[in-house]
Write an enzyme that holds these catalytic residues in place. Sequence first.
Site: not given
Length: 690
Positions: A20, A135, A172, A174, A265, A305
């Site tokens: 994935d 999240h 972060d 996101h 990230d 990451y």
Amino acid sequence: MGTALVYHEDMTATRLLWDDPECEIERPERLTAALDRLRKCGLEQRCLRLSAREASEEELGLVHSPEYVSLVRETQVLGKEELQALSGQFDAIYFHPSTFHCARLAVGAALQLLDAVLTGEVQNGLALVRPPGHHSQRAAASGFCVFNNVAIAAAHAKQKHGLHRILIVDWDVHHGQGTQYLFEDDPSVLYFSWHRYEHGRFWPFLRESDADAVGRGQGLGFTVNLPWNQVGMGNADYVAAFLHLLLPLAFEFDPELVLVSAGFDSAIGDPEGQMQATPECFAHLTQLLQVLAGGRVCAVLEGGYHLESLAESVCMTVQTLLGDPAPPLSGPMVPCQSALESIQSVCAAQAPHWKSLQLQDVTPVQTSPSTHSSEGRPPPLLPGGPVCKTAASALSSLFDQPCLHPAPPVCPAVALTAPDITLVLPPDVTQQEGSALNEETEAWAKPHESLAQDEALTALGKLLYLLDGMLDGQVSSGIVATPPSAAAATLDVAIQRGLSHGAQRLLCVALGQLDRPPDLVHDGRILWLNIRGKEAAALSMFQVSTPLPVLTGGFLSCILGLVLPLAYGFQPELVLVALGPAHGLQGPHAALLTSMLRGPAGGRVLALLEEDSTPQLAGILARVLHGEAPPSLGPYSVASPEDTQALRYLRGQLEPQWKMLQVTSEADCRGMALPWGPALPQSLVGRGVP
Ligand code: Q9C
Ligand code: ZN
């Protein structure tokens, strides 16, 4: 008081068992890379190591539904095929037989950190965890997140520790939509998130990630979203967002605790974020948060990451939590147009809910259509005209100069002449005392009548030792007390000594009755900032004076809206903070100012006090220079109209030259008068200008 590092090796167990491409970046090496680097840098050894425990199901129930917890519990016994099928029901999620255990450890780690901080066992800390949390929602996993570690910690802080005001800073890259949903109607949790948004074209593609999502019901104004509409945001953009948006709100909110959803990230090199902020930037962000909540900062890992960038950014964060000064930021401190537009749109959306934002010009800006590709850094701001260009080029040529020695981790020295204050000097400074430098001291003192008396001379000698120690990189910071009559002359000598020692950029923040020494060079090596209570005036871009605001809100907007943007833009090698006659600053104010000025100067701050200042003031400054949190300023009171006007006036004058002052985008401040024109010293004009 110490820094906790919470971890458990078992959290490396969960991993992706099938192909994935979206999920493969969230892998066990993220934790080992960060931990290895912390060990190599000797940082792990300086922390209180805590082994993570599993959170109880009751604790998970603080934010998650029982059905959802059961669903995740059951994944422990599933086979690969079933795991994959279940994972597919969520967005960007994989389950592994160990996921439930790891996710409970991740929550447990956050709770342990929180308990250690709130019981006073440590001052702050970092929980290194997998899976991440922000999240995750009441009944849904999302974006590699299973349980919402930080949200559970906030709920626990409210329920078990009785806290009333918790700030969550989500740096972060996101949007932590899970955290937003969990607290959107809760005024006791202020949730701030910046995130790659690209006008909604970036994951998780939510309308409610935009700036106009400000919370609901009782929680109106307690959700703060800062969407980045372009990639390539860097150090200047992040620091500007903190100074102009997050910190004003945070001081007004007055949190009892700061939780950081610490995803890396948002750092340079990360494949998800595509941003440009260097690892050092996280040291600055951390330091800026440490002035809140008495320094009670709990950081919990989220994303990140790029293993190198992640590891280095984690080290920067921990090093700063430990109290070491943040390393200087590299690159020109000029926020990009798109960042300013974003910050401005958040100010506009939040202004109805926050007094601290009402001093800013809140006219919403039209988002200009992007003329460049979405990849790579947006081009820098177009200069407002030839004047700006000259000033900016002159300034950047200054930055080409070689740097002084980096400041040592923490090594402050206190040199005081008052007998009732403890004299703390590092050995290498004390040893030289009374030796060869005495003659030099006398030579420096000679031109100044006020430095003739013994007391003044002794103080000057100490100042010169300290200054040399700082310029040579042996001492990071210091405090010197002088007789009041000698303050101005001592400061003058300090500046001259700094220059003759080769300092290229020296920031002088003078409070009270201290005039700019008359024969000071005008070549841009000195930025003179006088906060003295008379009038707001910018005689040149390197000579600024502003009234000293008395109310908390005015003082804060002066520091966050003027002093720090100038200081970050100037990137000084050394800051002199001089509390002169009638400086009128209370201990907590002086401590906050001094503490925050450590940031732009790599920790090199020399504070000058008057001998008859209270020992408490010297003590409080010594502690903040040592990396301790400044005391709270007390309840927020709004800035006076005069303070606001003075600040606006100075911003209007100085914005074209000092881009870190901008909160409005370029288009809005074009046309502001520049009464003193270029005002650039001849020696600078043309230097390094193409
Ligand atoms: N290329 C955290 O950082 N995939 N989660 C986005 C865009 C999901 C990130 C795909 C990213 C989840 C904690
Ligand atoms: Zn992320």
